[in-house]
Design a protein around this motif. Structure first.
Motif, PDB file in Angstrom:
ATOM      1  N   CYS A  30      -3.928  -2.843  -7.130  1.00 30.67           N
ATOM      2  CA  CYS A  30      -3.834  -1.758  -6.147  1.00 30.67           C
ATOM      3  C   CYS A  30      -2.833  -0.726  -6.661  1.00 30.67           C
ATOM      4  O   CYS A  30      -1.757  -1.084  -7.153  1.00 30.67           O
ATOM      5  CB  CYS A  30      -3.369  -2.335  -4.805  1.00 30.67           C
ATOM      6  N   ARG A  31      -3.232   0.531  -6.587  1.00 29.41           N
ATOM      7  CA  ARG A  31      -2.300   1.576  -7.002  1.00 29.41           C
ATOM      8  C   ARG A  31      -2.078   2.543  -5.844  1.00 29.41           C
ATOM      9  O   ARG A  31      -3.046   3.059  -5.272  1.00 29.41           O
ATOM     10  CB  ARG A  31      -2.861   2.348  -8.193  1.00 29.41           C
ATOM     11  N   ILE A  32      -0.820   2.739  -5.532  1.00 31.19           N
ATOM     12  CA  ILE A  32      -0.495   3.681  -4.454  1.00 31.19           C
ATOM     13  C   ILE A  32      -0.073   4.987  -5.105  1.00 31.19           C
ATOM     14  O   ILE A  32       0.836   5.002  -5.950  1.00 31.19           O
ATOM     15  CB  ILE A  32       0.661   3.147  -3.577  1.00 31.19           C
ATOM     16  N   ARG A  33      -0.743   6.044  -4.719  1.00 29.82           N
ATOM     17  CA  ARG A  33      -0.365   7.351  -5.295  1.00 29.82           C
ATOM     18  C   ARG A  33       0.769   7.949  -4.457  1.00 29.82           C
ATOM     19  O   ARG A  33       0.945   7.589  -3.286  1.00 29.82           O
ATOM     20  CB  ARG A  33      -1.557   8.298  -5.368  1.00 29.82           C
ATOM     21  N   PRO A  34       1.531   8.839  -5.060  1.00 28.40           N
ATOM     22  CA  PRO A  34       2.599   9.458  -4.261  1.00 28.40           C
ATOM     23  C   PRO A  34       1.993  10.383  -3.200  1.00 28.40           C
ATOM     24  O   PRO A  34       0.880  10.856  -3.355  1.00 28.40           O
ATOM     25  CB  PRO A  34       3.406  10.250  -5.280  1.00 28.40           C
ATOM     26  N   LEU A  35       2.758  10.592  -2.141  1.00 26.81           N
ATOM     27  CA  LEU A  35       2.299  11.502  -1.085  1.00 26.81           C
ATOM     28  C   LEU A  35       2.261  12.923  -1.626  1.00 26.81           C
ATOM     29  O   LEU A  35       3.010  13.265  -2.556  1.00 26.81           O
ATOM     30  CB  LEU A  35       3.251  11.436   0.106  1.00 26.81           C
ATOM     31  N   GLY A 112     -11.854   3.721  -4.159  1.00 22.89           N
ATOM     32  CA  GLY A 112     -10.974   4.294  -3.139  1.00 22.89           C
ATOM     33  C   GLY A 112     -11.573   5.549  -2.548  1.00 22.89           C
ATOM     34  O   GLY A 112     -12.634   6.008  -2.991  1.00 22.89           O
ATOM     35  N   VAL A 113     -10.890   6.103  -1.577  1.00 26.82           N
ATOM     36  CA  VAL A 113     -11.411   7.315  -0.944  1.00 26.82           C
ATOM     37  C   VAL A 113     -11.109   8.512  -1.849  1.00 26.82           C
ATOM     38  O   VAL A 113     -10.303   8.419  -2.778  1.00 26.82           O
ATOM     39  CB  VAL A 113     -10.813   7.551   0.468  1.00 26.82           C
ATOM     40  N   THR A 114     -11.785   9.616  -1.571  1.00 27.21           N
ATOM     41  CA  THR A 114     -11.575  10.813  -2.380  1.00 27.21           C
ATOM     42  C   THR A 114     -10.108  11.254  -2.259  1.00 27.21           C
ATOM     43  O   THR A 114      -9.544  11.254  -1.171  1.00 27.21           O
ATOM     44  CB  THR A 114     -12.528  11.925  -1.906  1.00 27.21           C
ATOM     45  N   GLY A 115      -9.539  11.579  -3.401  1.00 25.07           N
ATOM     46  CA  GLY A 115      -8.155  12.041  -3.411  1.00 25.07           C
ATOM     47  C   GLY A 115      -7.139  10.919  -3.503  1.00 25.07           C
ATOM     48  O   GLY A 115      -5.929  11.160  -3.459  1.00 25.07           O
ATOM     49  N   SER A 116      -7.615   9.691  -3.655  1.00 23.31           N
ATOM     50  CA  SER A 116      -6.663   8.584  -3.697  1.00 23.31           C
ATOM     51  C   SER A 116      -6.143   8.324  -5.119  1.00 23.31           C
ATOM     52  O   SER A 116      -5.264   7.492  -5.309  1.00 23.31           O
ATOM     53  CB  SER A 116      -7.319   7.318  -3.155  1.00 23.31           C
ATOM     54  N   GLY A 117      -6.708   9.038  -6.101  1.00 14.84           N
ATOM     55  CA  GLY A 117      -6.200   8.909  -7.463  1.00 14.84           C
ATOM     56  C   GLY A 117      -7.080   8.095  -8.398  1.00 14.84           C
ATOM     57  O   GLY A 117      -6.601   7.583  -9.405  1.00 14.84           O
ATOM     58  N   LYS A 118      -8.351   8.008  -8.071  1.00 13.65           N
ATOM     59  CA  LYS A 118      -9.265   7.244  -8.947  1.00 13.65           C
ATOM     60  C   LYS A 118      -9.396   7.928 -10.301  1.00 13.65           C
ATOM     61  O   LYS A 118      -9.214   7.299 -11.349  1.00 13.65           O
ATOM     62  CB  LYS A 118     -10.666   7.143  -8.311  1.00 13.65           C
ATOM     63  N   THR A 119      -9.698   9.224 -10.264  1.00 11.63           N
ATOM     64  CA  THR A 119      -9.887   9.954 -11.515  1.00 11.63           C
ATOM     65  C   THR A 119      -8.565  10.040 -12.267  1.00 11.63           C
ATOM     66  O   THR A 119      -8.531   9.928 -13.495  1.00 11.63           O
ATOM     67  CB  THR A 119     -10.452  11.357 -11.218  1.00 11.63           C
ATOM     68  N   TYR A 120      -7.489  10.178 -11.517  1.00 11.41           N
ATOM     69  CA  TYR A 120      -6.172  10.225 -12.151  1.00 11.41           C
ATOM     70  C   TYR A 120      -5.912   8.916 -12.890  1.00 11.41           C
ATOM     71  O   TYR A 120      -5.432   8.902 -14.018  1.00 11.41           O
ATOM     72  CB  TYR A 120      -5.102  10.476 -11.082  1.00 11.41           C
ATOM     73  N   THR A 121      -6.272   7.835 -12.242  1.00 15.18           N
ATOM     74  CA  THR A 121      -6.050   6.528 -12.865  1.00 15.18           C
ATOM     75  C   THR A 121      -6.963   6.327 -14.061  1.00 15.18           C
ATOM     76  O   THR A 121      -6.536   5.815 -15.092  1.00 15.18           O
ATOM     77  CB  THR A 121      -6.291   5.417 -11.816  1.00 15.18           C
TER      78      THR A 121
END
Ligand code: ADP
Ligand code: MG
Length: 857
Positions: A30-35, A112-121
């Protein structure tokens, strides 16, 4: 992944089902992206390196009356907001690359949902390369020096790899180079697209240490997009028409001969470096963006799959060239999947066809979810439910992974912002369930080359040779054994220059000695060079001899190999002839089969005709049988009817006969009684004269059977009648108790009658008329009642006598009775009676009987 025939992806391990398969759960991270902004409300808290806690945002809590509680979810590992891309890669991606090099497959997806950082990851951003560029980098860092030249391996369009000869590969390279002379592939980081230049930093380079050096490697990449359940090839080189852009053509999924799924006709590009590979990826990415804009698609609703295919084949025995054996080619692949946003449709506020498309996309994620659920259920309950992989392209493409084709890992990306809370809960549920799914562990297959360490041994041999040469003959290049030109030049340059040797002054006594000295020094140098040369020549000679001996040993070896080869050739030839023989045989057999087939066809035809005939006959037989049965039943019915009828008739006749016999018996009885009476009456002592007419049988007179009859009393005149004036006719109605009550309308009703069941003196004395109701069975079976009437008069002896005068017959007839009955009843029976008796039975009160000629009524 395992070594397999003909350079294909390996067969799925279906046979392993029975034995104890080792399984690993799907690795879920699980990866939590910053707010986005500091002041945003956060609803996720990381409470340990593997657990997070979700708490409902304040607004929601207030609205739902505390319905939302704090929930905790655990994963293999949780990456907090400060996790760097390299840290994530080390935990998630590294092992997959190691596996890839060890010929094992892998699947890594972000969810994950859009904007949760999938592409970033997955992809990352400049300076912050994600899992994909890092995977590429690690792969090329590991196999870099052991890569083959281009086109040595070639995709066979059936998800397998072919191996090309050196010459074919070279020709193809030259052809490609001439075509692509304009757009050269960048070979260094500097030349790369500025957009992507920063993606891969060489600072944190990773590498697999234990790469098999005796294999050659090559990497192929492909990049597809799945949108609305259609597959598009992002690397396809379709000519682009800017005026009328053609919509991209979708691809289909196929199963290869080892039951692995692949995208048919998908472009696979061979890449030789991280930069080149990433460039290819970036090109596909650009194409994706353009297509999304042109076709007005929402990019967050598509899944993208970047596949890294590593092909490896062992070196030959010399360790210099690749082994030209297709069966030794291994292919393993790692799929990097950036899934579409998992949010429900309504969140995107899509409309119309967009909404439908979104539905389809959601559908594929739903299918993924269902597949996981079924897999989990099958594992937990030991059921064997079918997993609906085929319901969507994404799951269908990756079904082999869940069947044990490789490791599966998932990075669940979450945005801790309050807005996403409800969607995040869904994501967590999916992730938690996925973690419980176990995937069979891919089998370890050591790569079995001809002999280990060939590449290394060759290098070591070269090094050793150069060292030895250096030891023996100074600065020789081990590679070519030619004197270092720089040193040679230096030696030549160090030669003293020849001074001017023109004698102008006869007294000059310096020039000659100087010249002599220079010449001597030059001579010395020359000697040295000659010596050097000789030495070198000797060394080279000895080297050559060594080489010669090596060559001869190699020659011997070669000879050996050649003899082995020729043996093998012979075997091949014999096998070829065998094959030819077998082929001929198979042809003959085929011919025979053909003939047999034809014969079978004929017989088949015959059989069909006969069968048809048989059926018809059967049918007919059936019909006849049923007809017969019907007739039989009918006959049986008739027989039963007739039997019953005759039974009744017999019974009736027996009864009639019985009655008749009874009558006869009775008559005989009576006669006997009468006779007895006569005998007793006219005993010779007491009654010498007896009226003759008593004996003639016409009129019988009997004395009353009173206890003391008067022996002298004369017979009363039979014609004597009582006076009628004394009070009219009075009747004795004798109805024997054996009489049956008949259901007739006409019954004799006699007024003033004394009804008796047996006649007695008392009754007879009071009356002067007597009637007997006599019943008998007529010939037709009906009861016939006869009323036998007579007159009562006193006998001389003081008794009563009855003289019968008349017979009335009452008959009841059934209207349905056949006429036959009447005939036999009315004609035959009375006639018989008349014949046998010719008299009518009479009865009396017991004193006397009379017989009178019967008068027919
Ligand atoms: P998704 O692909 O899930 O829709 P993205 O990866 O495009 O989401 O992320 C949305 C934005 O958030 C991007 O601008 C990205 O740079 C940023 N972002 C996502 N995750 C992180 C992270 N861990 N650290 C910094 N920025 C991030
Ligand atoms: Mg994205």
């Amino acid at each position: 992944m395992q070594r397999s025939g003909k350079g294909k992806t390996p067969r799925r391990p279906g046979q392993r089902k029975q034995c104890n398969i080792e399984k690993d759960p799907v690795g879920v991270y699980c990866r939590i992206r910053p707010l986005g902004t500091e002041d945003e409300e956060c609803c996720i808290e990381m409470i340990s390196s593997s657990t997070i806690q979700l708490h409902a945002p304040d607004g929601l809590k207030a609205n739902r009356n505390g319905e939302y509680k704090e929930t905790q979810y655990s994963f293999k590992k949780v990456f907090g907001v400060n996790t760097t891309q390299i840290e994530l890669f080390e935990d998630v991606g590294k092992l997959l690359i190691e596996d890839l090099i060890q010929c094992k497959n892998g699947l890594l997806f972000t969810y994950g949902v859009t904007g949760s950082g999938k592409t970033y990851t997955m992809t990352g951003s400049p300076g912050e390369g994600g899992l994909l560029p890092r995977s590429l980098d690690m792969l090329f860092n590991s196999i870099g020096p052991f890569q083959t030249k281009r086109f040595v391996f070639k995709p066979d369009d059936k998800n397998g790899m072919e191996i090309q000869s050196q010459v074919d590969a070279l020709l193809e390279r030259q052809k490609r180079d001439s075509q692509q002379s304009v757009s050269k592939i960048p070979s260094s980081r500097q030349k790369a697209d500025p957009e992507i230049a920063d993606m891969i930093s060489s600072d944190d380079a990773c590498k697999v240490e234990n790469v098999d050096e005796d294999s050659c490697y090559s990497v192929f990449v492909s990049y597809i997009e799945i949108y609305n359940n259609y597959i598009y090839d992002l690397l396809e080189d379709a000519p682009f028409d800017p005026i009328r852009p053609k919509p991209p053509q979708s691809k289909i999924l196929r199963e290869d001969q080892n039951h692995n799924m692949y995208v048919a006709g998908c472009t696979e590009i061979e890449v030789k470096s991280t930069e080149e590979a990433f460039e290819v990826f970036w090109k596909g990415q650009k194409k994706r963006r353009i297509a999304n804009t042109q076709l007005n698609r929402e990019s967050s609703r598509s899944h993208s799959v970047f596949t890294l295919k590593l092909v490896q084949a062992p070196l030959d025995a010399d360790g210099d060239h690749i082994l030209q054996d297709k069966n030794q080619v291994n292919v393993s692949q790692l799929c990097l999947v950036d899934l579409a946003g998992s949010e429900r449709t309504n969140r995107t506020r899509a409309e119309g066809s967009r909404l439908r498309e979104a539905g389809n996309i959601n559908q594929s994620l739903m299918t993924l979810r269902t597949c996981m659920e079924v897999l989990r259920e099958n594992q937990m309950c030991g059921t064997n439910k079918m997993v609906p992989y085929r319901d969507s392209k994404v799951t269908h493409l990756f079904k082999n992974y869940f069947d044990g084709e490789g490791k599966v890992r998932m990075v669940v990306c979450v945005n801790p912002k309050a807005d996403d809370y409800e969607e995040t809960i869904q994501v967590m549920r999916f992730a938690e369930m996925t973690q419980e799914v176990e995937v069979p562990r891919p089998v370890d297959r050591p790569i079995c080359g001809v002999a280990a360490g060939r590449r290394h041994r060759n290098q070591a041999f070269r090094d050793e040779l150069s060292r030895q040469l250096e030891e023996r003959g100074g600065p020789f290049n081990a590679g070519n054994a030619v004197r270092d030109p720089a040193q040679l030049n230096h030696l030549i340059e160090s030669l003293p220059a020849i001074p001017p040797c023109e004698l102008v002054d006869p007294a000059d006594d310096q020039m000659l000695p100087r010249l002599i000295e220079v010449l001597q020094r030059r001579h010395h140098t020359r000697q040295m060079i000659i010596e050097e040369f000789n030495k070198t020549a000797n060394t080279v000679n000895s080297m050559l001899q060594q080489f010669d001996s090596q060559l001869s040993s190699k020659g011997n070896f070669l000879h050996d190999q050649q003899s082995k080869l020729s043996e093998k050739d012979k075997v091949i030839v014999s096998q070829k002839t065998e094959i030819e023989r077998l082929e001929k045989k198979s042809k003959t057999l085929e011919y025979k089969i053909d003939i047999l087939q034809k014969t079978t066809d004929m017989y088949e035809q015959d059989k069909r005709t006969l069968q048809h005939e048989l059926e018809t006959r059967d049918h007919r037989l059936h019909r006849e049988l049923s007809d017969r049965r019907r007739i039989e039943q009918h006959m049986q019915g008739m027989v039963t009817d007739t039997r019953l009828k005759w039974e009744k008739e017999c019974e009736r006749r027996v009864n009639a006969k019985q009655l008749e016999m009874q009558n006869k018996l009775w008559v005989k009885d009576e006669k006997l009684k009468q006779l007895k009476a006569i005998v007793t009456e006219s005993s010779p002592a007491q009654r010498p004269e007896r009226p003759t007419r008593e004996r003639d049988g016409n009129i019988a007179q009997k004395r009353s059977a009173s206890p003391s009859p008067l022996p002298t009393a004369p017979a009363v005149h039979p014609i004597h009648r009582r006076s009628h004036s004394a009070g009219g006719e009075k009747w004795v109605d004798h109805k024997p108790s054996s009489n049956l009550d008949v259901d007739t309308v006409m019954q004799p009703i006699i007024p003033n009658a004394i009804k008796v069941s047996t006649p007695n003196e008392k009754a007879l004395s009071k009356c002067h008329k007597y009637v007997l109701r006599h019943q008998e069975l007529a010939s037709d079976g009906e009861i016939e009642t006869k009323l036998i009437k007579g007159n009562v008069f006193k006998t001389r002896g003081g008794g009563q006598a009855v003289q019968f005068t008349d017979i009335e017959t009452l008959r009841q007839e059934c209207p349905t009775a056949p006429s036959r009955k009447r005939r036999s009843g009315s004609a035959e029976r009375p006639a018989q009676l008349e014949e046998t008796e010719n008299t009518a039975p009479v009865t009396s009160t017991g004193s006397s009987y009379f017989y009178q000629k019967r008068r027919k009524p």
